[in-house]
Design a protein around this motif. Structure first.
Motif, short mmCIF file in Angstrom:
data_model
loop_
_atom_site.label_atom_id
_atom_site.label_comp_id
_atom_site.label_asym_id
_atom_site.label_seq_id
_atom_site.Cartn_x
_atom_site.Cartn_y
_atom_site.Cartn_z
N ALA A 2 40.62 76.68 12.29
CA ALA A 2 42.10 76.99 12.65
C ALA A 2 42.09 78.54 11.79
O ALA A 2 41.36 78.70 10.86
CB ALA A 2 42.99 76.35 12.08
N GLY A 3 42.71 79.36 12.45
CA GLY A 3 43.11 80.70 11.62
C GLY A 3 44.38 81.31 12.14
O GLY A 3 44.72 81.11 13.54
N SER A 4 45.17 82.00 11.60
CA SER A 4 46.21 82.60 11.94
C SER A 4 46.01 83.97 12.92
O SER A 4 46.73 84.24 13.60
CB SER A 4 47.27 83.14 10.59
N SER A 5 44.81 84.61 12.53
CA SER A 5 44.26 85.70 13.58
C SER A 5 43.27 85.18 14.50
O SER A 5 42.64 86.17 15.07
CB SER A 5 43.95 86.91 12.58
N LEU A 6 43.01 84.07 14.60
CA LEU A 6 41.89 83.54 15.42
C LEU A 6 42.64 83.55 16.86
O LEU A 6 43.50 83.08 17.10
CB LEU A 6 41.47 82.36 15.17
N SER A 7 41.71 83.82 17.77
CA SER A 7 42.18 83.53 19.27
C SER A 7 41.76 82.14 19.66
O SER A 7 40.92 81.63 19.14
CB SER A 7 41.29 84.48 20.14
N GLY A 8 42.38 81.76 20.63
CA GLY A 8 41.94 80.50 21.07
C GLY A 8 40.39 80.52 21.58
O GLY A 8 39.66 79.27 21.00
N ALA A 12 44.48 64.85 8.81
CA ALA A 12 44.74 66.09 8.11
C ALA A 12 45.75 66.81 8.91
O ALA A 12 46.08 66.56 10.04
CB ALA A 12 43.45 66.84 8.11
N VAL A 13 46.45 67.65 8.23
CA VAL A 13 47.43 68.55 9.14
C VAL A 13 47.47 69.85 8.85
O VAL A 13 47.24 70.46 7.72
CB VAL A 13 49.28 68.01 8.74
N PHE A 14 47.26 70.73 9.94
CA PHE A 14 47.36 72.28 9.65
C PHE A 14 48.86 72.60 9.97
O PHE A 14 49.46 72.05 10.71
CB PHE A 14 46.53 72.71 10.73
N THR A 15 49.45 73.48 9.21
CA THR A 15 50.69 73.88 9.56
C THR A 15 50.34 75.64 9.43
O THR A 15 49.77 76.30 8.97
CB THR A 15 51.73 73.74 8.31
N PHE A 16 51.19 76.09 10.57
CA PHE A 16 51.31 77.50 10.91
C PHE A 16 52.77 78.31 10.58
O PHE A 16 53.38 77.61 11.38
CB PHE A 16 50.78 77.79 12.33
N SER A 17 52.49 79.24 10.04
CA SER A 17 53.94 79.74 10.08
C SER A 17 54.35 80.55 11.27
O SER A 17 55.55 81.02 11.39
CB SER A 17 54.22 80.63 8.76
N GLY A 18 53.28 81.09 12.00
CA GLY A 18 53.43 82.04 13.04
C GLY A 18 52.19 81.96 14.08
O GLY A 18 51.69 80.93 14.20
N ASP A 19 51.73 82.76 14.53
CA ASP A 19 50.52 82.95 15.40
C ASP A 19 49.41 82.58 14.86
O ASP A 19 49.38 82.46 13.67
CB ASP A 19 50.17 84.56 15.58
N GLY A 20 48.55 81.70 15.65
CA GLY A 20 47.41 81.07 15.37
C GLY A 20 46.86 80.08 16.32
O GLY A 20 47.39 80.30 17.56
N ALA A 21 45.49 79.85 16.00
CA ALA A 21 44.90 79.09 17.08
C ALA A 21 43.99 77.94 16.22
O ALA A 21 43.83 78.22 14.84
CB ALA A 21 43.82 79.90 17.84
N SER A 49 60.93 76.74 10.52
CA SER A 49 59.76 75.49 10.32
C SER A 49 58.62 75.83 10.74
O SER A 49 58.35 76.53 11.76
CB SER A 49 60.41 74.09 10.67
N PRO A 50 57.55 75.24 10.03
CA PRO A 50 56.23 75.75 10.55
C PRO A 50 55.78 74.74 11.59
O PRO A 50 56.29 73.61 11.93
CB PRO A 50 55.16 75.43 9.39
N TRP A 51 54.76 75.43 12.43
CA TRP A 51 54.29 74.32 13.56
C TRP A 51 53.15 73.55 12.64
O TRP A 51 52.63 74.12 11.89
CB TRP A 51 53.26 75.32 14.35
N ARG A 52 53.25 72.17 13.40
CA ARG A 52 52.45 71.24 12.50
C ARG A 52 51.40 71.01 13.51
O ARG A 52 51.79 70.24 14.46
CB ARG A 52 53.08 70.21 12.09
N SER A 90 47.77 83.61 4.32
CA SER A 90 47.53 83.72 5.93
C SER A 90 48.79 82.93 6.63
O SER A 90 48.83 82.95 8.08
CB SER A 90 46.46 83.14 6.18
N GLY A 91 49.55 82.32 6.04
CA GLY A 91 50.71 81.74 6.76
C GLY A 91 50.27 80.16 7.38
O GLY A 91 50.74 79.74 8.02
N LEU A 92 48.86 79.95 6.83
CA LEU A 92 48.36 78.88 7.43
C LEU A 92 47.91 77.80 6.09
O LEU A 92 47.41 78.17 5.33
CB LEU A 92 46.98 79.12 8.37
N SER A 93 48.23 76.51 6.34
CA SER A 93 47.63 75.82 5.38
C SER A 93 47.23 74.36 5.71
O SER A 93 47.48 74.13 6.88
CB SER A 93 48.81 75.39 4.47
#
Ligand code: AMP
Ligand code: MG
Length: 349
Positions: free
Chosen positions: A284-290, A236-245, A219-222, A337-340
């Motif tokens: 937000a981005g799946s390849s963004l650093s914090g 709003a809700v961001f969902t990530f399938s894996g790495d992200g910031a 399940s994605p991170w929300r 990107s695995g992010l929505s």
């Protein structure tokens, strides 16, 4: 034979018990970075995961010891104590300065606003600074730069104002409060990864979040974004399938009101006044650093909604902003990107 069966059963138990705990995370919340930081981490060995989480908090404390300009014992405070003396800044300061330049937001994100922010006295209930002091502190803050050989310092103003002397209320200084949390979360994530014990994790403060890997159940991170005028509602809700910031900057996080106006803590480096036009901005981005996310949420807040949307579109960054009229602006994440990001509710007007 019976004994072998028992051995097998015990072995299965040893294999499956940790397997079960891999789907149940270890969740820890502690005070850190001047706020509460929560870590949710998955891994097959609960004790090792707990250990890794301790290391993650240690890593955050190290960043704080470098970058907390409100802690007189920090490395950045040592630099600020003698701002006109050319010095090689602490490593983490250099990391942040490089990242600001790489992100191309030096006009909006200033590392040198310590005295300007200090004039507003956010920690003491707040006060509107007089125009003269604001102009002087702002001019002093603009003097920060390289002096050669990797050294940096603030240039002394020709105006011999005693308040500009080291330790004085208008003496310039570095303040990386708009970036330090993001860097600290990156270091915490690195510590979890380096432990080898953590397969997936989410680390969050009230304003910034980083994710490591995918949750074991798939399940994605929300991550929800609060309504800047109704902090109990998610808009709003961001969902990530894996790495992200992800990082949010808001005019509701630290502010006071005077003469019917809201004075908040995100200042436009061009004027020294609170940046107007946006109430809350999340990137937000799946390849963004914090670190990049933290710098960008502050910088794009200063840019304003239109400029922020343009930047996000050009750089493939997901964005959700609420402008001064309560209108939402959304830039979806790039496909694949695995992010929505999805709007959940309409923000208050
Ligand atoms: P954030 O909540 O990450 O947007 O950071 C806000 C904090 O960054 C403020 O409390 C100040 O310490 C600092 N700050 C305010 N305005 C700016 C700016 N334009 N550039 C960089 N840092 C800023
Ligand atoms: Mg920030």
């Amino acid at each position: 034979m019976k004994r072998l069966l028992w051995h097998c059963l015990i072995l299965i138990a040893l294999v499956t018990v940790p397997g079960c705990s891999a789907t149940r995370p270890v969740a820890v919340s502690r005070e850190a970075l001047g706020t509460v930081v929560s870590v949710t981490a998955y891994g097959p060995d609960t004790a090792a995961v707990r250990d890794a989480i301790d290391r993650a908090y240690d890593a955050m404390a190290e960043v704080e010891a470098q970058l907390d300009s409100h802690d007189p014992a920090s490395a950045i405070s040592a630099f600020n104590a003698d701002p006109y003396e050319p010095t090689v800044p602490p490593d983490d300061v250099l990391t942040v300065l490089d990242e600001i330049a790489e992100a191309g937001v030096a006009d909006e994100f200033s590392p040198a606003l310590l005295a300007v922010t200090g004039l507003y006295g956010f920690e003491e209930g707040g006060r509107v600074p007089d125009a003269g002091s604001l102009a002087t502190a702002l001019a002093a803050s603009r003097g920060f730069g390289c002096t050669g050989d990797g050294m940096m310092a603030f240039a002394r103003l020709s105006d011999p104002d005693a308040r500009l002397e080291p330790g004085g209320p208008l003496a310039p200084g570095l303040d990386l409060g708009g970036a330090a949390k993001g860097l600290a979360l990156d270091r915490a994530r690195e510590a979890l990864k380096a432990s080898g014990a953590v397969t997936a994790a989410l680390i969050s403060t009230t304003s910034s979040t980083v994710m490591l890997g995918a949750k074991p159940d798939g399940s994605p991170w929300r991550v929800g974004v609060e309504d800047p005028r109704d902090l109990d509602s998610v808009v709003a809700v961001f969902t990530f399938s894996g790495d992200g910031a992800l990082s949010t900057s808001g005019d509701y996080q630290r502010f006071f009101e005077a003469d019917g106006k809201r004075y908040h803590h995100i200042l436009d480096p061009a004027t020294g006044l609170p940046a107007r036009g946006v109430r809350s901005l999340t990137v937000a981005g799946s390849s963004l650093s914090g670190l990049r996310a933290d710098i960008l949420s502050t910088a794009l807040f200063v840019k304003g909604a239109e400029g922020a949307v343009e930047y996000a579109e050009q750089h493939g960054i997901a964005l959700y902003a609420v402008d001064a009229e309560g209108r939402a602006h959304l830039v979806p994440a790039p496909g694949g990107s695995g992010l929505s990001v999805a709007e959940q509710a309409t923000p208050l007007p």
